[in-house]
Design an enzyme around this catalytic site. Structure first.
Site, PDB file in Angstrom:
ATOM      1  N   VAL A 133       0.837  -1.200   0.000  1.00  0.00           N
ATOM      2  CA  VAL A 133       0.000   0.000   0.000  1.00  0.00           C
ATOM      3  C   VAL A 133       0.872   1.250   0.000  1.00  0.00           C
ATOM      4  O   VAL A 133       1.724   1.420   0.866  1.00  0.00           O
ATOM      5  CB  VAL A 133      -0.924   0.034   1.246  1.00  0.00           C
ATOM      6  CG1 VAL A 133      -1.743   1.317   1.263  1.00  0.00           C
ATOM      7  CG2 VAL A 133      -1.842  -1.181   1.249  1.00  0.00           C
ATOM      8  N   GLY A 135       3.378   2.203  -1.730  1.00  0.00           N
ATOM      9  CA  GLY A 135       4.807   2.040  -1.976  1.00  0.00           C
ATOM     10  C   GLY A 135       5.669   2.223  -0.750  1.00  0.00           C
ATOM     11  O   GLY A 135       5.571   1.479   0.218  1.00  0.00           O
ATOM     12  N   GLU A 191       0.738   1.772 -17.553  1.00  0.00           N
ATOM     13  CA  GLU A 191       1.009   0.594 -18.369  1.00  0.00           C
ATOM     14  C   GLU A 191       0.418   0.770 -19.762  1.00  0.00           C
ATOM     15  O   GLU A 191      -0.431   1.638 -19.978  1.00  0.00           O
ATOM     16  CB  GLU A 191       0.346  -0.641 -17.731  1.00  0.00           C
ATOM     17  CG  GLU A 191       0.638  -0.856 -16.276  1.00  0.00           C
ATOM     18  CD  GLU A 191       2.025  -1.445 -16.044  1.00  0.00           C
ATOM     19  OE1 GLU A 191       2.508  -2.172 -16.929  1.00  0.00           O
ATOM     20  OE2 GLU A 191       2.617  -1.156 -14.987  1.00  0.00           O
ATOM     21  N   ASP A 202      -6.656  -0.550  -8.666  1.00  0.00           N
ATOM     22  CA  ASP A 202      -5.431  -0.476  -7.859  1.00  0.00           C
ATOM     23  C   ASP A 202      -5.692   0.258  -6.547  1.00  0.00           C
ATOM     24  O   ASP A 202      -5.343  -0.224  -5.461  1.00  0.00           O
ATOM     25  CB  ASP A 202      -4.342   0.231  -8.671  1.00  0.00           C
ATOM     26  CG  ASP A 202      -3.081   0.492  -7.868  1.00  0.00           C
ATOM     27  OD1 ASP A 202      -2.317  -0.467  -7.655  1.00  0.00           O
ATOM     28  OD2 ASP A 202      -2.864   1.646  -7.458  1.00  0.00           O
ATOM     29  N   LYS A 206      -5.819  -1.252  -2.463  1.00  0.00           N
ATOM     30  CA  LYS A 206      -5.082  -0.657  -1.347  1.00  0.00           C
ATOM     31  C   LYS A 206      -6.042  -0.217  -0.238  1.00  0.00           C
ATOM     32  O   LYS A 206      -5.766  -0.381   0.945  1.00  0.00           O
ATOM     33  CB  LYS A 206      -4.266   0.531  -1.839  1.00  0.00           C
ATOM     34  CG  LYS A 206      -3.148   0.137  -2.818  1.00  0.00           C
ATOM     35  CD  LYS A 206      -2.556   1.381  -3.478  1.00  0.00           C
ATOM     36  CE  LYS A 206      -1.436   1.034  -4.456  1.00  0.00           C
ATOM     37  NZ  LYS A 206      -1.071   2.193  -5.297  1.00  0.00           N
ATOM     38  N   GLY A 303       7.294   2.549  -7.741  1.00  0.00           N
ATOM     39  CA  GLY A 303       8.668   2.689  -8.211  1.00  0.00           C
ATOM     40  C   GLY A 303       9.593   1.695  -7.540  1.00  0.00           C
ATOM     41  O   GLY A 303       9.319   1.199  -6.454  1.00  0.00           O
TER      42      GLY A 303
END
Lengths: 434, 434
Positions: A133, A135, A191, A202, A206, A303
């Site tokens: 969640v 990053g 993407e 997404d 989360k 990332g």
């Protein structure tokens, strides 16, 4: 104090490679952190691929399942992805054998989290997922540990960097949706098939994980309404700005008397609120608690570096000897979530109505709204722009006073059938903060 | 998984009472959190005082020392305050006996933290202090755990709510320092003797603790320069605004090749930066790490509820079985900090020069700066306002290009001696973010 933790990693994509790099390059920092982490095994699709990292002395496993079951590892790091399938199978194998698991797999947790938590707690092992969640932002720790003594009343997150980047560009550059998407794709923020991000899935996965922690209730992805940003137009962005708002993709979880209300959708937020100002590809999370008050967290939500750092932070925690429930409550204490439909929630709404060149449109719109007892807070009719294909020639944007989604939908349905209306009005909820 | 933790609390002021209330009122949340916390003993100055909480069945200790040494407690919660003296003595007693300690005492940690960490680690017990920095914001967890795998390059914090509230009011309402202070006092944001807050000591103690975690180096309060907001005037605030900046009390810790640079002082920050926009009494912390990137945390930095929630979160962590080093490295791995003087650091600066009614002032100022190779980025000469007592009748405010504090001080010294100058120019550093 330092006990060696033998690590096995399944999945050597971008994040997996980042984890290997961190384990090698930041060895000194990790040793000082009180962590003795030894990478002993890996598993990935293509053994021959050059990933730019040395795997000398690391055992290769042909299947994640074998790695998960190996007696040589203490912790299974799952970075393969996928809600079910091999990742889920391998994680279960590891947990069944009392191994710790670290994962960045939000889809799996949003679907099977409570069951996996029960398996981990049954064996007294840990299941850690900070990277799943937001990053690198330590928001799982923030809620699970920092607010462990509190009641969480509301979570509001910008949990998808792709959407926030696109909406930011649409706002700052006046771009349309397609232009913003192309730019996001060219920068690697989106993407080739962007639907998972722009469609809201997404962010919703989360949100399911975060609210399971926040509300002590097993909340699964798929159990609450999710709407993406695909229908947000340049006109909406511009109209919202004129009306004093920004459009953001919000993930909201709110405790109410009747249960929990969860939703992911584009929303208008007053332009002077911190959420409205949180621009770019970063994630941003607000947690309203009692008695701790309102906390905000922000930072890179995706990332290689941030995600890998979050995975390794979980490995450090294991090495330091973390324990406790997987969520903020033992899985046996997680309640069935009583989900309240957001349709009943009173909100202000933004409405955009495309117009044919028929006089009396504004009178017609206000009458229809008035019949539903919906009053208008503010209204603008932008001057007609050079129209692109399919765009209405003229339009009205307005902000209502409080009503419900059900009421505003009914009103929009009636407006759509009027002679002056061009297509169905679009509706966006306004999220107000006290 | 749940082991009962017997809690003793020394100090029943606002925060101590808040902790007792949370332990009683949030019992259900705490039990679900996997924490079995039992309050067994308290110690405070006045036994007879009505604190609005029931202490039935809780043992009263006449001295914190006795409570700390009692065999009946597992964790000693120190909420008395004071860098040395009884709080420090009692904490040492508890640690010497292998008890865990939870404290909100930033003064003690900023002075004796490394030594106390060594005592705790020697016995394998925990010393937790989330409440000591930024109240309820889980920033200690964020850095110590969330960024445990990373190198921290810079910390920038608004760590004192009193100062941030006052500067915010001076900006939004055009108030002077005294007016803002009176308002802060009337709202309970500032003490009757406000010097600890407005003088920067409070922020500096928090910075010492945070940077010990961030840099794996024992950094003590008193070892780096600290300047408060007392000299910031309404004219500085207005001039900074005209030049595109906000004035904030910053606590900065930065890693450099030669060591660590730490400083607390008022600074100008570009008005569009998140730090400039962080208004009100909240705290705000930016942590720049590699490879995790830039994290920000914000929320209430003080107050009964937030601070008590942070203390109880530490108790929950103990009950769940936290362990590991007190900072982000074992105390035996903490290095001697090599502190670099900020005077050598290249920065832009803001300069305010009071003027007598003598022509040629701007020419004189620019010549003096030019002789020191300091060039001017921008300059304003606000129209003369209705002058209060002691205020200069006219003034010039300017922003320089990069130079050092040593250079700008030397230039200001020369300007002060010019015929046109009224008093010593005031200098404020500009904090630039990439």
């Amino acid at each position: 104090m330092m006990k060696e933790v033998r690590v096995g990693i399944a999945g050597l994509g971008v994040v997996g490679t980042g984890v290997v790099e961190l384990l090698v390059n930041n060895n000194d920092r990790l040793r000082r952190a009180g962590a003795a982490l030894r990478l002993v095994g890996v598993s990935a699709r293509d053994r021959g691929k050059d990933r730019g990292v040395s795997l000398d002395g690391v055992c290769w496993f042909d299947s994640p399942e074998e790695l998960a079951g190996s007696d040589d590892i203490d912790v299974f790091v799952e970075l393969m992805g996928g809600a079910s399938g091999p990742a889920y199978e391998a994680v279960q194998t590891a947990l069944r054998q009392g191994k710790h698991v670290v994962t960045a797999n939000k889809a799996m947790l949003a679907e099977h989290g409570a069951g996996l938590a029960a398996m981990a707690e049954h064996k007294g092992s840990s299941l850690l997922y900070e990277a799943a969640v937001a990053g690198g932002i330590p928001v799982i720790r923030g809620v699970r540990e920092g607010a462990s003594a509190c009641r969480v009343d509301r979570l509001v997150g910008l949990l998808n960097g792709t959407c926030n980047y696109m909406l930011t560009k649409m706002t700052s550059s006046g771009w349309g949706y397609d232009e913003a998407l192309r730019e996001a794709q060219s920068l690697g923020y989106a993407e080739a098939d962007p639907s998972f991000d722009v469609g809201g899935a997404d962010a919703a996965q989360k949100l399911a994980i975060l609210s399971t922690i926040a509300f002590d209730a097993g909340i699964r992805y798929g159990s609450f309404p999710v709407e993406g940003i695909e229908k947000v137009t340049a006109e909406d962005i511009a109209g919202a700005s004129k009306l004093g708002f920004r459009i953001k993709l919000l993930a909201v979880a709110q405790r109410s008397e009747d249960g929990c209300e969860l939703r992911v959708h584009p929303a208008l937020v007053k332009e002077d609120h911190p959420v409205a100002k949180a621009d770019g590809a970063d994630n941003f999370v607000i947690v309203e608690t009692d008695p701790l008050g309102r906390l905000t967290f922000s930072g890179p939500g995706a990332g290689k570096g941030p995600t890998a750092a979050a995975v390794v932070a979980d490995l450090v925690a294991l090495s330091r000897g973390v324990s406790g429930p997987v969520y903020n409550a033992l899985s046996t204490d997680l309640q069935e979530a009583t989900l309240v439909s957001p349709d009943k929630k009173a909100s202000r709404f933004y409405l955009r109505v495309g117009l044919k060149d028929v006089p009396g449109a504004i009178a017609g719109i206000s009458e229809t709204l008035a019949q539903k007892s919906i009053s208008i807070d503010s209204l603008i009719q932008p001057s007609v722009s050079a129209s692109g294909e399919g765009r209405p020639d003229a339009m009205v944007m307005l902000v209502t006073h409080e009503t419900t989604m059900a009421e505003i939908r009914a009103a929009a349905d009636e407006i759509r059938q009027k002679a002056f209306a061009l297509g169905a009005p679009s509706i966006i909820r306004i999220e107000d903060f006290d």
